[in-house]
Design an enzyme around this catalytic site. Structure first.
Site, mmCIF file in Angstrom:
data_model
loop_
_atom_site.group_PDB
_atom_site.id
_atom_site.type_symbol
_atom_site.label_atom_id
_atom_site.label_comp_id
_atom_site.label_asym_id
_atom_site.label_seq_id
_atom_site.Cartn_x
_atom_site.Cartn_y
_atom_site.Cartn_z
ATOM 1 N N ASP A 263 0.886 -1.172 0.000
ATOM 2 C CA ASP A 263 0.000 0.000 0.000
ATOM 3 C C ASP A 263 0.913 1.208 0.000
ATOM 4 O OD1 ASP A 263 -1.734 2.086 0.528
ATOM 5 O OD2 ASP A 263 -2.884 0.994 2.054
ATOM 6 N N ASP A 274 -2.870 6.832 -3.687
ATOM 7 C CA ASP A 274 -3.023 5.831 -2.622
ATOM 8 C C ASP A 274 -3.419 4.516 -3.298
ATOM 9 O OD1 ASP A 274 -3.513 4.433 -0.318
ATOM 10 O OD2 ASP A 274 -5.251 5.626 0.309
ATOM 11 N N HIS A 364 -6.063 10.903 3.579
ATOM 12 C CA HIS A 364 -7.457 10.831 4.040
ATOM 13 C C HIS A 364 -7.947 12.270 3.991
ATOM 14 C CE1 HIS A 364 -6.491 6.876 6.362
ATOM 15 N NE2 HIS A 364 -6.513 6.716 5.069
HETATM 16 N N1 GLY Z 1 -2.902 4.060 2.829
HETATM 17 C C1 GLY Z 1 -3.917 4.479 3.682
HETATM 18 C C2 GLY Z 1 -5.217 4.020 3.229
HETATM 19 O O1 GLY Z 1 -5.281 3.169 2.355
HETATM 20 O O2 GLY Z 1 -6.221 4.475 3.658
HETATM 21 MN MN MN Z 2 -3.784 2.847 0.899
HETATM 22 MN MN MN Z 3 -6.656 4.392 1.167
#
Ligand code: GLY
Ligand code: MN
Ligand code: MN
Length: 440
Positions: A263, A274, A364
């Protein structure tokens, strides 16, 4: 400098946002500080990152800066920033100073940050309302209220102090949640660099012996592409670590037969990508890994299909949950009817997070998820992630062949007038595409 961030862009890109905020406020003063520099240890600092709200309105990258916006018939934007300092610039590099900042960024006035405490009470005099964010930093709160009290102390000379304080973030969140063309250009570039990084990681995995080798490949590709930093700490999780949602140690050996969950996304000119991909270290999924992978991939397809203007925020999540819950029943991980597994929340043993979040300057990102107690309606220009997963820790009723399989698949999705566009589609995702890439 890169093609998306040239000096001539600053007034064109950022001044209209200030004008929009001033028009929404109608009257009053907004105060927006950037982020402080933070010490890491002794006299070494963490890499500096500006405050996202401040940057959204200013484009100004330096620390020790405050933006003041005065709304009204003739709105004014005023920046306080560090002075030019040729001695410090020898050590730390270029700083604009008020005169150049004013010209390059298109503010109406700029002053030295050393004048902030003397000028703020003058700027707040006779302003009907104050728009700022309180509650994150007690020192800052006290300073702002000190300026308000300095205005109140002048009431007998006929000066009025602001009679209302509004939370500025609430107002800016509504602007930030719908991206403009400049933001989308930066997000497309962040997506492009990040998909290249995931592809590079897949190519490197077969000959790697430790998670940190793969993290190094990601960082290499981020910086090579011109990204300033990772948007968040990369998760490079092999084997059982793939079931740890926020695993960031990234220092365990990689084993043939294990899955590797990555990730990771970069930040480009402030904007995040992301992305999560999960693939076999060996280059071939085992039958059990493939079964769970195909289930999560189908759940993600359902979530993405449900992402369109007029849909409510929860619809992609609910669509993904239906696919996952049915899969868990089919695999014997959950028992009972689909409705029962969903209503009782049994699926949460293996899928315990939500399917997405807003994405933008913050990974976020800013923006409400509910309005008037109803899930928000999606609109063109919003960007959200679609990231279902399934994390199977060893435990009662878990068949041995599913143990320690942790899978998440995450893409960044732009809501368009017609439906949606997956900004991160270039990172291989189907079993066939991933296995072919790793074979090659
Ligand atoms: N990498 C943080 C998320 O996927 O929310
Ligand atoms: Mn993520
Ligand atoms: Mn995410």
């Amino acid at each position: 400098m890169n093609e998306l961030r040239t000096p001539t862009d600053f007034p064109r890109v950022f001044a209209p946002r200030r004008a929009r905020l001033a028009a929404t406020m109608a009257a009053g003063a907004a105060i927006v500080p950037t982020a402080p520099e933070r010490l890491r240890n002794r006299d070494a600092h963490y890499p500096y990152r500006y405050d996202s709200y401040f940057y959204y309105l200013s484009g100004f990258p330096e620390p020790e800066a405050v933006l003041v916006l005065l709304a009204g018939a003739t709105p004014r934007s005023i920046l306080f920033c560090r002075d030019k300092d040729l001695e410090r610039e020898i050590w730390d590099g270029f700083r604009y100073g008020p005169a150049a900042a004013c010209e390059v960024f298109g503010f109406d006035e700029c002053f030295s940050i050393t004048e902030l405490d003397t000028r703020m009470p003058q700027l707040l005099a006779d302003q009907p309302a104050l728009y700022c964010h309180l509650g994150s930093d007690a020192g800052w709160d006290a300073r702002v209220l000190g300026w308000v009290n300095a205005v109140r102390a002048q009431v007998r000379s006929g000066v009025a102090a602001p009679s209302a304080i509004h939370d500025l973030h609430r107002w800016l969140d509504d602007m930030r949640v719908v991206k403009d063309a400049h933001e989308l250009a930066a997000m497309r570039r962040a997506a492009e660099i990040s998909t290249a990084a995931h592809t590079r990681a897949m190519r490197a995995a077969k000959s790697a012996h430790n998670e940190y080798e793969i993290e190094a490949e990601l960082l290499h590709e981020f910086r090579r592409g011109g990204a300033q930093a990772p948007a968040y700490t990369s998760i490079v999780a092999g084997g059982a670590n793939s079931c740890v949602l926020h695993y960031v140690s990234n220092d365990a050996p990689l084993k043939q037969g294990d899955l590797l969950l990555i990730d990771a996304g970069c930040e480009f000119d402030g904007y995040a990508a992301d992305i999560t991909r999960t693939f076999p270290v060996s280059g071939r999924y085992s039958p059990a890994q493939r079964d769970v992978y195909e289930m999560v991939l189908a759940a993600q397809a359902a979530a993405i299909a449900a992402t369109r203007p007029g849909a409510r925020w929860n619809e992609p999540h609910d669509a993904a949950v239906r696919v996952l819950a049915q899969g868990m029943i089919d695999f014997g991980l959950c028992q009972g009817s689909l409705d029962k597994v969903i209503e009782a929340g049994d699926y949460r043993r293996f899928y315990m997070h939500r399917t997405g979040h807003w994405l933008g300057l913050d990974v976020h990102d800013a923006g409400e998820y509910k309005c008037n107690n109803e899930w928000r309606l999606l609109e063109p220009g919003m960007v959200l992630t679609a990231e279902p997963g399934c994390y199977i820790r060893p435990g009662e009723g878990v068949p041995a062949h599913f143990e320690n399989i942790g899978i998440r698949i995450e893409d960044d999705v732009l809501v368009t007038p017609q439906g949606h566009e997956v900004l991160t589609a270039a990172a291989p995702k189907s079993v066939a595409a991933i296995e072919a890439l790793m074979r090659g």
